[in-house]
Write a protein that holds these residues in place. Structure first.
Motif, PDB file in Angstrom:
ATOM      1  N   ILE A 211       7.249  -1.641   4.591  1.00 32.33           N
ATOM      2  CA  ILE A 211       6.183  -2.638   4.621  1.00 32.33           C
ATOM      3  C   ILE A 211       5.444  -2.572   5.959  1.00 32.33           C
ATOM      4  N   SER A 212       4.146  -2.646   5.909  1.00 33.21           N
ATOM      5  CA  SER A 212       3.327  -2.609   7.123  1.00 33.21           C
ATOM      6  C   SER A 212       2.052  -3.400   6.873  1.00 33.21           C
ATOM      7  N   ARG A 213       1.203  -3.469   7.881  1.00 36.36           N
ATOM      8  CA  ARG A 213      -0.115  -4.091   7.716  1.00 36.36           C
ATOM      9  C   ARG A 213      -1.191  -3.032   7.881  1.00 36.36           C
ATOM     10  N   ASP A 214      -2.210  -3.096   7.026  1.00 31.99           N
ATOM     11  CA  ASP A 214      -3.294  -2.132   7.134  1.00 31.99           C
ATOM     12  C   ASP A 214      -4.329  -2.633   8.148  1.00 31.99           C
ATOM     13  N   GLU A 215      -5.425  -1.911   8.270  1.00 32.11           N
ATOM     14  CA  GLU A 215      -6.438  -2.243   9.276  1.00 32.11           C
ATOM     15  C   GLU A 215      -7.060  -3.622   9.059  1.00 32.11           C
ATOM     16  N   SER A 216      -7.042  -4.079   7.826  1.00 34.06           N
ATOM     17  CA  SER A 216      -7.617  -5.394   7.534  1.00 34.06           C
ATOM     18  C   SER A 216      -6.622  -6.526   7.777  1.00 34.06           C
ATOM     19  N   GLY A 217      -5.366  -6.154   8.079  1.00 37.46           N
ATOM     20  CA  GLY A 217      -4.344  -7.161   8.310  1.00 37.46           C
ATOM     21  C   GLY A 217      -3.545  -7.530   7.084  1.00 37.46           C
ATOM     22  N   SER A 218      -3.863  -6.893   5.957  1.00 36.90           N
ATOM     23  CA  SER A 218      -3.130  -7.184   4.722  1.00 36.90           C
ATOM     24  C   SER A 218      -1.809  -6.420   4.688  1.00 36.90           C
ATOM     25  N   LEU A 219      -0.809  -7.015   4.048  1.00 37.45           N
ATOM     26  CA  LEU A 219       0.473  -6.339   3.906  1.00 37.45           C
ATOM     27  C   LEU A 219       0.341  -5.155   2.956  1.00 37.45           C
ATOM     28  N   ARG A 220       0.967  -4.060   3.349  1.00 31.86           N
ATOM     29  CA  ARG A 220       0.918  -2.837   2.539  1.00 31.86           C
ATOM     30  C   ARG A 220       2.346  -2.409   2.222  1.00 31.86           C
ATOM     31  N   PHE A 221       2.592  -2.084   0.962  1.00 31.10           N
ATOM     32  CA  PHE A 221       3.914  -1.642   0.519  1.00 31.10           C
ATOM     33  C   PHE A 221       3.860  -0.150   0.198  1.00 31.10           C
ATOM     34  N   SER A 222       4.695   0.620   0.869  1.00 29.78           N
ATOM     35  CA  SER A 222       4.776   2.049   0.577  1.00 29.78           C
ATOM     36  C   SER A 222       5.730   2.265  -0.594  1.00 29.78           C
TER      37      SER A 222
END
Length: 299
Positions: A211-222
């Motif tokens: 789990i990380s945050r993308d450039e927009s600040g949204s959570l991203r699930f790999s």
């Protein structure tokens, strides 16, 4: 005796059990070390320094978690080494019995001796939430099973349950998709932007750094998810949606406060001979634990 407990934990039930087991064995005069598996680090341990190794894991879909199996397979168990297994799940269906069969196969291949195997009950982190009184009763039974485990280990009394054909079939065929289920299901994971409070607890605690945050600040699930449920289970805002599992209503949010639950006084049994439905399988398990506990301790 010098003992090493190697375990994998998702939402910390197996960590809880491992610490309880460590304390019991230490009270019996053993030296006990804990090793919690990091799915991103399959280092080979120096097992020759120990007399006996315990292997602990939560049962995921009638199987041992892939992260646990991968780590165990990376180890070299000394020939003749004593080993035992302690696993846990929210149900005691016989289909769970063979969840250890790939672990046992690895131990045999290395020439290690798997002497004992124990199945503990712990509350669900998925499907549905368990009532605190039921969890209290489960912990009481787990305490009895820990008594049995320590006695049998200290006195070199083997305790193994045979794996039936149905259990082997389920763990081999029916539930094998769970090994790739996390990767597939993670395409459907998302965080509710209206609920998310930006604490990043899910990012910090994810065992695979999925789990990380993308450039927009949204959570991203790999897509290297173990489906351990740690992110959704401990999200303080209940903001994480877990894909198709949630579509079936299989989601629990909020950890169990074991210290508080341990202090509960039970005024009547939760599981009785008249219990029906999902928890009916507990009747046989409780009876088996009570019978063995009375044989050993007369209580």
């Amino acid at each position: 005796m010098k003992c090493l407990l190697i375990y994998f934990t998702g939402t910390y039930n197996t960590r809880y059990l491992s610490k309880k087991l460590q304390a019991r064995l230490q009270n019996a005069g053993w030296s006990v070390d804990l090793y919690e598996i990091d799915p991103l680090n399959n280092e080979r341990l120096d097992l020759k320094a120990y007399d006996i190794v315990g292997l602990g894991y939560p049962i995921h879909g009638y199987c041992a978690p892939w992260a646990f199996l991968k780590f165990v397979r990376a180890q070299k168990f000394p020939k003749g080494m004593r080993t035992f297994i302690y696993k846990n799940s929210g149900e005691t269906e016989k289909a769970n019995d063979a969840s250890s069969k790939y672990v046992v196969r690895k131990l045999r291949r290395d020439g290690a001796v798997m002497e004992n195997e124990y199945h503990f009950l712990m509350p669900y982190n998925i499907h549905f939430r368990f009532d605190d009184k039921l969890v209290k009763e489960m912990l009481v039974m787990d305490g009895k099973l820990l008594d049995i485990l320590v006695y049998e280990l200290c006195n070199s009394i083997p305790a193994k349950r045979p794996y039936g054909l149905w259990a082997r079939l389920v763990s081999s065929v029916v539930s094998r998709p769970q090994y790739i289920g996390g990767d597939v299901n993670s395409f459907l994971y998302r965080a509710d932007k209206d609920k998310c409070i930006g604490c990043d607890l899910c990012i910090k605690n994810c065992p695979t750094k999925n789990i990380s945050r993308d450039e927009s600040g949204s959570l991203r699930f790999s897509h290297h998810c173990l489906m351990c449920m740690r992110c959704s289970f401990y999200c303080p805002a209940d903001a994480i949606h877990i894909g198709f599992l949630e579509q079936w209503g299989w989601k629990v949010n909020g950890g169990y406060d074991f210290r508080k639950i341990e202090a509960i006084e039970l005024d009547a049994p939760v599981i009785t001979p008249n219990t029906k439905g999902f928890f009916h399988c507990y009747i046989e398990s409780y009876a088996r634990i009570d019978k063995r506990h009375k044989e050993l301790f007369g209580e």
